[in-house]
Design an enzyme around this catalytic site. Structure first.
Site, PDB file in Angstrom:
ATOM      1  N   CYS A 134       0.839  -1.204   0.000  1.00 24.73           N
ATOM      2  CA  CYS A 134       0.000   0.000   0.000  1.00 24.73           C
ATOM      3  C   CYS A 134       0.876   1.256   0.000  1.00 24.73           C
ATOM      4  CB  CYS A 134      -0.929  -0.031   1.214  1.00 24.73           C
ATOM      5  SG  CYS A 134      -2.169   1.272   1.220  1.00 24.73           S
ATOM      6  N   CYS A 135       1.899   1.298   0.867  1.00 30.97           N
ATOM      7  CA  CYS A 135       2.804   2.453   0.906  1.00 30.97           C
ATOM      8  C   CYS A 135       3.587   2.579  -0.403  1.00 30.97           C
ATOM      9  CB  CYS A 135       3.801   2.326   2.062  1.00 30.97           C
ATOM     10  SG  CYS A 135       3.205   2.903   3.658  1.00 30.97           S
ATOM     11  N   CYS A 217      -1.085   8.356   7.476  1.00 30.06           N
ATOM     12  CA  CYS A 217      -2.452   8.083   7.054  1.00 30.06           C
ATOM     13  C   CYS A 217      -3.309   7.675   8.262  1.00 30.06           C
ATOM     14  CB  CYS A 217      -2.456   6.956   6.031  1.00 30.06           C
ATOM     15  SG  CYS A 217      -1.607   7.353   4.501  1.00 30.06           S
ATOM     16  N   CYS A 220      -3.383   4.068   9.688  1.00 29.98           N
ATOM     17  CA  CYS A 220      -2.093   3.544  10.160  1.00 29.98           C
ATOM     18  C   CYS A 220      -1.460   4.426  11.227  1.00 29.98           C
ATOM     19  CB  CYS A 220      -1.134   3.398   8.983  1.00 29.98           C
ATOM     20  SG  CYS A 220      -1.769   2.300   7.701  1.00 29.98           S
ATOM     21  N   CYS A 243       7.625   4.100   5.995  1.00 27.48           N
ATOM     22  CA  CYS A 243       6.787   3.939   4.819  1.00 27.48           C
ATOM     23  C   CYS A 243       7.623   3.637   3.576  1.00 27.48           C
ATOM     24  CB  CYS A 243       5.949   5.184   4.587  1.00 27.48           C
ATOM     25  SG  CYS A 243       6.902   6.685   4.577  1.00 27.48           S
TER      26      CYS A 243
END
Ligand code: SF4
Length: 247
Positions: A134-135, A217, A220, A243
């Protein structure tokens, strides 16, 4: 108003030239020595050696101390905001306030896919199942693309944030992204940062006052108790601590 534009530099110096310049700078600024240059002196070195449009500041919008510090000597500098689509409302409000309060140009960096498109391809809540992916998709790749047009970027990395950051130099050659990376506040503590922001009326994210010293985010980021490691609220409960932007 924020913009999503290509950087404004006309011609970028070669990697060899920039790499040599980074090495010279570290020596001249006494990086990681007892006579290390102050954050303002680091920014002055940049202002003397780079056109403002060749430089950018990365900012998570936890606070605007770094954009303020840089804009003092590089007015109109681009401030890159990684708009992952997952930020707190307070973070977007801070971004808008930074644009209003400081002499900078906010550049929103957006991923290739919206959150809905990513959900459709990978399933919902990828951040829970594979935060690394995702990162990589929402932060690392978009930033890498955005940085191609600059010769130098400023980051707010501090040595006291994590054991992996203890030896952060003031200036370094960023091999992965192909430009110089400058960490003017590497020697500062969190309190130094807040003191600078207060002294210069630089915007600070409201969440900082509610136990969020490090803000990423929303899914997280958790608040931390007083005295706890400031970054322990990031990907809490997972082994992930970065990240991928500063590896
Ligand atoms: Fe995804 Fe979380 Fe990384 Fe944001 S911090 S890009 S939501 S994994």
């Amino acid at each position: 108003m924020t913009v999503s534009l290509a950087p404004r530099i006309a011609a970028k110096r070669s990697a060899d030239e920039l790499r040599a310049l980074a090495e010279e700078a570290n020596l001249a600024l006494g990086s990681l020595t007892d006579h290390e240059a102050s954050p303002a002196e680091v920014v002055r070195w940049v202002a003397e050696n780079f056109a403002p449009e060749a430089t950018a500041v990365a900012c998570s919008m936890a606070d605007a101390a770094l954009p303020h510090l840089v804009a003092e000597q590089l007015p109109g500098v681009d401030v890159l905001f990684l708009d992952t689509g997952y930020h707190f409302a307070e973070t977007y409000a801070t971004r808008d306030e930074v644009q209003r309060a400081l002499d900078v140009r906010i550049v929103d960096i957006t991923p290739e896919q919206t959150v809905a498109e990513q959900d459709a391809e990978f399933g919902a809540k990828l951040f829970e199942r594979d935060p690394g992916l995702c990162c990589a998709r929402r932060k690392v790749a978009p930033l890498q693309e955005a940085l191609t047009g600059y010769e130098l970027w400023f980051t707010g990395v501090r040595r006291d944030e994590a054991p992996t950051r203890t030896n952060t130099p003031l200036v370094t050659w960023d091999e992965r992204n192909g430009l110089i990376k400058v960490n003017p506040v590497a020697s500062w503590s969190f309190d130094d940062l807040m003191e600078y922001a207060a002294d210069h009326k630089a915007p600070v994210n409201l969440l900082v006052g509610f136990g969020y010293p490090s803000i990423g985010c929303e899914p997280c980021t958790k608040p931390v108790a007083p005295g706890e490691d400031p970054r322990s609220g990031r990907w809490a409960g997972l082994s992930k601590t970065e990240c991928g932007l500063h590896e």
